[in-house]
Design a protein around this motif. Structure first.
Motif, PDB file in Angstrom:
ATOM      1  N   ASN A  82      21.840 -51.808  38.999  1.00 65.50           N
ATOM      2  CA  ASN A  82      21.416 -52.396  38.290  1.00 65.50           C
ATOM      3  C   ASN A  82      21.855 -53.859  39.946  1.00 65.50           C
ATOM      4  N   GLN A 128      23.977 -57.525  34.401  1.00 62.66           N
ATOM      5  CA  GLN A 128      23.103 -57.882  33.713  1.00 62.66           C
ATOM      6  C   GLN A 128      22.723 -58.806  33.662  1.00 62.66           C
ATOM      7  N   HIS A 130      21.208 -58.664  36.347  1.00 57.46           N
ATOM      8  CA  HIS A 130      19.743 -58.077  37.271  1.00 57.46           C
ATOM      9  C   HIS A 130      18.567 -58.028  36.537  1.00 57.46           C
ATOM     10  N   ASN A 131      19.620 -57.390  35.466  1.00 59.70           N
ATOM     11  CA  ASN A 131      19.189 -57.146  35.054  1.00 59.70           C
ATOM     12  C   ASN A 131      19.146 -56.585  33.156  1.00 59.70           C
ATOM     13  N   GLY A 133      18.506 -55.349  30.756  1.00 61.52           N
ATOM     14  CA  GLY A 133      18.442 -54.015  29.747  1.00 61.52           C
ATOM     15  C   GLY A 133      19.833 -53.115  29.637  1.00 61.52           C
ATOM     16  N   ILE A 134      20.456 -53.157  31.015  1.00 59.93           N
ATOM     17  CA  ILE A 134      21.543 -52.325  31.111  1.00 59.93           C
ATOM     18  C   ILE A 134      22.351 -52.266  29.987  1.00 59.93           C
ATOM     19  N   ARG A 137      21.751 -49.682  28.115  1.00 56.84           N
ATOM     20  CA  ARG A 137      22.116 -48.664  28.692  1.00 56.84           C
ATOM     21  C   ARG A 137      23.075 -48.074  28.600  1.00 56.84           C
TER      22      ARG A 137
END
Length: 168
Positions: A82, A128, A130-131, A133-134, A137
């Protein structure tokens, strides 16, 4: 008889002034055993995102260094999925080749030993960004290894407990 999960949750969840960090850690340990993995993951994710806890990247760095080499490798490779190509290139400059034959970033257990706390935190910040949703995860990963998460400060554990209490 068994312990009263609801009472235990109520006693520790959200009480940031409680003066018994060992009690909070024990409560977390017991409650995790009684909750579904998804409930634990949601509690951990809430703690990662809370204004009442250290920043996500700082906690990830702490968790990384509390983990065994296998979990460190899994965590860092999850984060690397990510981040930007620029960060991957910069990291490769300090740890060597980190791409598999199919072009995906992947660090080996040996390379993980060369990663420093600031590097882990920086990777977590970029992942975080860039994504977002990490966070979930990573929370799911530590829900499978809650004993590692339980090593964080009691305020962080209280936020996670509070989230689990709200889900009941």
């Amino acid at each position: 008889m068994g312990f009263d999960l609801g009472s235990l949750l109520q006693q520790h969840a959200g009480h940031v002034t409680a003066a018994d960090p060992d009690g909070v850690a024990q409560a977390f340990k017991h409650i995790v055993g009684e909750q579904s993995q998804s409930s634990v993951a949601q509690g951990i994710a809430r703690a990662f995102l809370s204004d009442d806890t250290p920043p996500f990247a700082q906690m990830v760095s702490q968790l990384f260094f509390r983990s065994d080499s296998g979990l460190r490798t899994e965590l860092l490779n999850l984060l690397l999925d990510n981040v930007s190509p620029t960060m991957l290139s910069a990291l490769a400059g300090s740890v060597g080749t980190l791409f598999t034959e199919n072009g995906h970033p992947h660090l080996s257990t040996e390379q993980i030993a060369d990663i420093t706390p600031p590097q882990v935190a920086e990777i977590a910040v970029v992942a975080q960004q860039h994504n977002p949703g990490i966070v979930e995860r990573i929370a799911t990963l530590f829900a499978r290894h809650p004993n590692i998460f339980n090593g964080l400060d009691s305020d962080t554990l209280k936020v996670a407990l509070g989230s689990m209490a709200q889900q009941r």
